[in-house]
Enzyme design. Sequence first.
Site, PDB file in Angstrom:
ATOM      1  N   GLU A  96      67.446  50.462  49.683  1.00  8.93           N
ATOM      2  CA  GLU A  96      68.062  51.635  49.043  1.00  8.93           C
ATOM      3  C   GLU A  96      67.848  52.871  49.906  1.00  8.93           C
ATOM      4  O   GLU A  96      66.845  52.979  50.600  1.00  8.93           O
ATOM      5  CB  GLU A  96      67.379  51.880  47.689  1.00  8.93           C
ATOM      6  CG  GLU A  96      68.212  51.499  46.485  1.00  8.93           C
ATOM      7  CD  GLU A  96      69.344  52.471  46.176  1.00  8.93           C
ATOM      8  OE1 GLU A  96      69.878  53.107  47.097  1.00  8.93           O
ATOM      9  OE2 GLU A  96      69.696  52.589  45.001  1.00  8.93           O
ATOM     10  N   ASP A  97      68.760  53.808  49.810  1.00 11.62           N
ATOM     11  CA  ASP A  97      68.568  55.081  50.511  1.00 11.62           C
ATOM     12  C   ASP A  97      67.557  55.943  49.753  1.00 11.62           C
ATOM     13  O   ASP A  97      66.526  56.331  50.284  1.00 11.62           O
ATOM     14  CB  ASP A  97      69.903  55.810  50.716  1.00 11.62           C
ATOM     15  CG  ASP A  97      70.715  55.984  49.426  1.00 11.62           C
ATOM     16  OD1 ASP A  97      70.307  55.480  48.353  1.00 11.62           O
ATOM     17  OD2 ASP A  97      71.777  56.633  49.486  1.00 11.62           O
ATOM     18  N   ASP A 100      65.905  58.216  42.822  1.00 10.65           N
ATOM     19  CA  ASP A 100      65.806  59.543  42.204  1.00 10.65           C
ATOM     20  C   ASP A 100      65.377  59.367  40.744  1.00 10.65           C
ATOM     21  O   ASP A 100      64.190  59.290  40.442  1.00 10.65           O
ATOM     22  CB  ASP A 100      67.157  60.249  42.360  1.00 10.65           C
ATOM     23  CG  ASP A 100      67.173  61.669  41.831  1.00 10.65           C
ATOM     24  OD1 ASP A 100      66.101  62.214  41.527  1.00 10.65           O
ATOM     25  OD2 ASP A 100      68.283  62.256  41.720  1.00 10.65           O
ATOM     26  N   PHE A 148      68.195  68.206  47.305  1.00 12.41           N
ATOM     27  CA  PHE A 148      69.381  67.382  47.544  1.00 12.41           C
ATOM     28  C   PHE A 148      69.547  67.162  49.041  1.00 12.41           C
ATOM     29  O   PHE A 148      69.632  68.102  49.817  1.00 12.41           O
ATOM     30  CB  PHE A 148      70.641  67.974  46.922  1.00 12.41           C
ATOM     31  CG  PHE A 148      71.725  66.930  46.871  1.00 12.41           C
ATOM     32  CD1 PHE A 148      71.748  66.012  45.832  1.00 12.41           C
ATOM     33  CD2 PHE A 148      72.660  66.829  47.885  1.00 12.41           C
ATOM     34  CE1 PHE A 148      72.696  64.991  45.810  1.00 12.41           C
ATOM     35  CE2 PHE A 148      73.615  65.814  47.861  1.00 12.41           C
ATOM     36  CZ  PHE A 148      73.633  64.891  46.817  1.00 12.41           C
ATOM     37  N   ARG A 161      77.479  61.894  55.988  1.00  8.77           N
ATOM     38  CA  ARG A 161      76.771  60.623  56.203  1.00  8.77           C
ATOM     39  C   ARG A 161      76.471  60.373  57.681  1.00  8.77           C
ATOM     40  O   ARG A 161      75.518  59.677  58.014  1.00  8.77           O
ATOM     41  CB  ARG A 161      77.613  59.440  55.683  1.00  8.77           C
ATOM     42  CG  ARG A 161      77.774  59.411  54.168  1.00  8.77           C
ATOM     43  CD  ARG A 161      78.264  58.034  53.754  1.00  8.77           C
ATOM     44  NE  ARG A 161      78.819  58.013  52.403  1.00  8.77           N
ATOM     45  CZ  ARG A 161      78.093  57.809  51.299  1.00  8.77           C
ATOM     46  NH1 ARG A 161      76.798  57.635  51.386  1.00  8.77           N
ATOM     47  NH2 ARG A 161      78.680  57.785  50.120  1.00  8.77           N
TER      48      ARG A 161
HETATM   49  P1  IMP Z   1      69.165  57.326  40.728  1.00  9.53           P
HETATM   50  O1  IMP Z   1      69.918  56.286  39.976  1.00  9.53           O
HETATM   51  O2  IMP Z   1      69.093  58.639  39.989  1.00  9.53           O
HETATM   52  O3  IMP Z   1      67.792  56.856  41.168  1.00  9.53           O
HETATM   53  O4  IMP Z   1      70.020  57.692  41.992  1.00  9.53           O
HETATM   54  C1  IMP Z   1      70.014  56.909  43.083  1.00  9.53           C
HETATM   55  C2  IMP Z   1      71.251  57.104  43.918  1.00  9.53           C
HETATM   56  O5  IMP Z   1      71.772  58.427  43.877  1.00  9.53           O
HETATM   57  C3  IMP Z   1      70.855  56.872  45.363  1.00  9.53           C
HETATM   58  O6  IMP Z   1      71.098  55.521  45.707  1.00  9.53           O
HETATM   59  C4  IMP Z   1      71.710  57.805  46.122  1.00  9.53           C
HETATM   60  O7  IMP Z   1      72.879  57.149  46.565  1.00  9.53           O
HETATM   61  C5  IMP Z   1      72.092  58.894  45.155  1.00  9.53           C
HETATM   62  N1  IMP Z   1      71.298  60.094  45.452  1.00  9.53           N
HETATM   63  C6  IMP Z   1      70.195  60.536  44.804  1.00  9.53           C
HETATM   64  N2  IMP Z   1      69.723  61.654  45.347  1.00  9.53           N
HETATM   65  C7  IMP Z   1      70.527  61.929  46.395  1.00  9.53           C
HETATM   66  C8  IMP Z   1      70.528  62.959  47.400  1.00  9.53           C
HETATM   67  O8  IMP Z   1      69.676  63.848  47.449  1.00  9.53           O
HETATM   68  N3  IMP Z   1      71.518  62.884  48.323  1.00  9.53           N
HETATM   69  C9  IMP Z   1      72.459  61.907  48.322  1.00  9.53           C
HETATM   70  N4  IMP Z   1      72.489  60.926  47.430  1.00  9.53           N
HETATM   71  C10 IMP Z   1      71.530  60.922  46.464  1.00  9.53           C
HETATM   72 MG    MG Z   2      72.860  55.001  46.868  1.00 13.27          MG
END
Ligand code: IMP
Ligand code: MG
Length: 171
Positions: A96-97, A100, A148, A161
């Site tokens: 995963e990147d 959050d 962010f 990207r």
């Molecule tokens: P979560 O479901 O809230 O944990 O969000 C996870 C996904 O949201 C990650 O896989 C990212 O693709 C995207 N995401 C969360 N924070 C960021 C950010 O700061 N920049 C870009 N994408 C983000």
């Molecule tokens: Mg993602």
Amino acid sequence: MPEQQLVLSSDRIQTRITELAARISADYRDKDLVLVGVLNGAFIFLADLCRSLSIPHQVDFIRVASYGDSATTSGTVRLSKDIELDLTGKHVLLVEDIVDTGTTLAWLSRQLSAHRAASVRVCALINKTERRECAVEIDYRGFNLDGFLVGYGLDYAEQYRHLPDIYTLQP
Ligand code: IMP
Ligand code: MG
């Protein structure tokens, strides 16, 4: 164009990837490893991580959408491309990147349990802690960062990207 502030240089990212890859290579030696990259954000991270591994492995991708074109989570996850390899008996490492709120990862873990993998672990480049809503385990983590972020695969409305470094985006 929103202002960008450098937070992680490509050198720091590469150094950390080398460390993670060494651990992963040791932990999965003699195991049937499949890296599953979460599209789109993890495509560059996965490309660098897999080239740093010293053990044989397979690569596949899954694609989910939880964010629209905005910087806040929609809270809903949708599968838009499933895994194509047979994961039965394989050791899966989800790549995963960013984690959050944890919504995406929690959803993916549930989704993967149907695939009868021997094990499922998680490698995330970035762990954000401020907005965690679902308890999730990250076995291999690159950096703890908030704000962010864009660059190195991370987008805002599908832009940025391609940047080699990671920046925070100031609206
Ligand atoms: P979560 O479901 O809230 O944990 O969000 C996870 C996904 O949201 C990650 O896989 C990212 O693709 C995207 N995401 C969360 N924070 C960021 C950010 O700061 N920049 C870009 N994408 C983000
Ligand atoms: Mg993602």
